[in-house]
Design an enzyme around this catalytic site. Structure first.
Site, short mmCIF file in Angstrom:
data_model
loop_
_atom_site.label_atom_id
_atom_site.label_comp_id
_atom_site.label_asym_id
_atom_site.label_seq_id
_atom_site.Cartn_x
_atom_site.Cartn_y
_atom_site.Cartn_z
N HIS A 17 22.54 -24.24 -32.34
CA HIS A 17 23.37 -25.45 -32.57
C HIS A 17 22.73 -26.67 -31.89
O HIS A 17 22.66 -27.75 -32.48
CB HIS A 17 24.78 -25.27 -31.98
CG HIS A 17 25.63 -24.25 -32.66
ND1 HIS A 17 26.25 -23.22 -31.98
CD2 HIS A 17 26.01 -24.12 -33.95
CE1 HIS A 17 26.97 -22.50 -32.83
NE2 HIS A 17 26.83 -23.02 -34.03
N LYS A 41 41.92 -17.40 -36.03
CA LYS A 41 40.90 -16.62 -35.31
C LYS A 41 41.30 -16.47 -33.84
O LYS A 41 41.86 -17.39 -33.26
CB LYS A 41 39.57 -17.36 -35.36
CG LYS A 41 38.74 -17.05 -36.57
CD LYS A 41 37.33 -17.55 -36.35
CE LYS A 41 36.48 -17.48 -37.59
NZ LYS A 41 35.18 -18.13 -37.41
N ARG A 94 20.01 -21.21 -41.46
CA ARG A 94 18.99 -20.41 -40.78
C ARG A 94 18.18 -19.59 -41.77
O ARG A 94 16.98 -19.41 -41.62
CB ARG A 94 19.66 -19.44 -39.79
CG ARG A 94 20.29 -20.13 -38.61
CD ARG A 94 21.30 -19.24 -37.93
NE ARG A 94 22.40 -18.95 -38.84
CZ ARG A 94 23.54 -18.40 -38.48
NH1 ARG A 94 23.72 -18.03 -37.24
NH2 ARG A 94 24.50 -18.19 -39.37
N SER A 132 26.64 -17.26 -33.14
CA SER A 132 27.70 -17.11 -32.12
C SER A 132 28.26 -15.68 -32.18
O SER A 132 28.56 -15.09 -31.15
CB SER A 132 28.82 -18.11 -32.38
OG SER A 132 28.33 -19.42 -32.31
O1 PNS Z 1 30.83 -22.68 -37.50
P1 PNS Z 1 31.56 -22.28 -38.76
O2 PNS Z 1 32.70 -21.36 -38.43
O3 PNS Z 1 30.63 -21.72 -39.80
O4 PNS Z 1 32.18 -23.64 -39.37
C1 PNS Z 1 32.95 -23.62 -40.55
C2 PNS Z 1 33.60 -24.99 -40.83
C3 PNS Z 1 34.34 -25.49 -39.60
C4 PNS Z 1 32.53 -25.99 -41.19
C5 PNS Z 1 34.56 -24.80 -42.03
O5 PNS Z 1 35.36 -23.68 -41.81
C6 PNS Z 1 35.45 -26.00 -42.28
O6 PNS Z 1 35.00 -27.04 -42.69
N1 PNS Z 1 36.76 -25.85 -42.00
C7 PNS Z 1 37.75 -26.90 -42.14
C8 PNS Z 1 38.74 -26.62 -43.28
C9 PNS Z 1 38.17 -27.05 -44.61
O7 PNS Z 1 37.86 -28.20 -44.85
N2 PNS Z 1 37.99 -26.04 -45.51
C10 PNS Z 1 37.42 -26.25 -46.81
C11 PNS Z 1 35.91 -26.06 -46.78
S1 PNS Z 1 35.18 -26.24 -48.35
#
Ligand code: PNS
Length: 165
Positions: A17, A41, A94, A132
């Protein structure tokens, strides 16, 4: 003024990150590191702890002229990005295995907010296998996570383990 948002769970923040943040600093004047509040979560660190850890860590990194802010958010990312008037969402990719999920999110986000771009960035190869999820798994099983996460994260994870014991 170019402003981006770098959203994620950051539970915990890894060196991968940080690598993306540093690369992003070359492209943007400001990056908002946005920690998702996800009640579904059960996290290792609370959202507040993650924000606090991130704030300490980003103070130390090479960010050039870029302003780095750390915030938590809930709800739709595109809504949050619009509220914060950002030009782009930054996401790290990645490997090809990340691409399908990231492409799906990027296209859905584009449908929801067509003027918002998603920018994919590649971390250094050394971090191409760092996640993570694996960091937590290795840590729980007693393996070393040295070099995978910032020192502060390692210390906080160890402190958590001894306080739980
Ligand atoms: O680190 P992560 O868990 O891969 O991040 C995922 C994240 C936070 C980018 C994604 O879950 C997100 O944008 N969540 C917010 C809710 C939302 O907008 N969902 C629709 C996504 S298309």
């Amino acid at each position: 003024m170019r402003r981006a948002i770098y959203p994620g769970s950051f539970d915990p923040v890894t060196n991968g990150h940080l690598d993306i943040i540093q690369r992003g600093c070359k492209l943007y004047d400001e990056i908002i590191i946005a920690v998702l509040i996800n009640p579904e979560k059960t996290p290792f660190f609370s959202v507040d702890e993650r924000c606090e850890i991130l704030r300490s860590i980003v103070k130390e990194i090479d960010r050039g002229e870029c302003t780095l802010t750390v915030e938590s958010f809930e709800g739709l990312l595109v809504q949050y990005a619009a509220d914060r008037q950002v030009d782009a969402i930054v996401r790290g990719i990645r490997a090809i295995s990340d691409y399908e999920y990231e492409l799906q999110m990027a296209l859905m986000n584009r449908r929801l907010q067509p003027q918002l771009e998603t920018v994919f960035m590649m971390p250094a190869e050394a971090y191409s296998y760092v996640s993570s999820r694996l960091v937590k798994e290795i840590f729980h099983l007693g393996g070393t996570i040295e070099g995978l996460v910032p020192k502060l994260v390692e210390e906080r994870m160890r402190a958590r383990l001894s306080s739980d014991a």
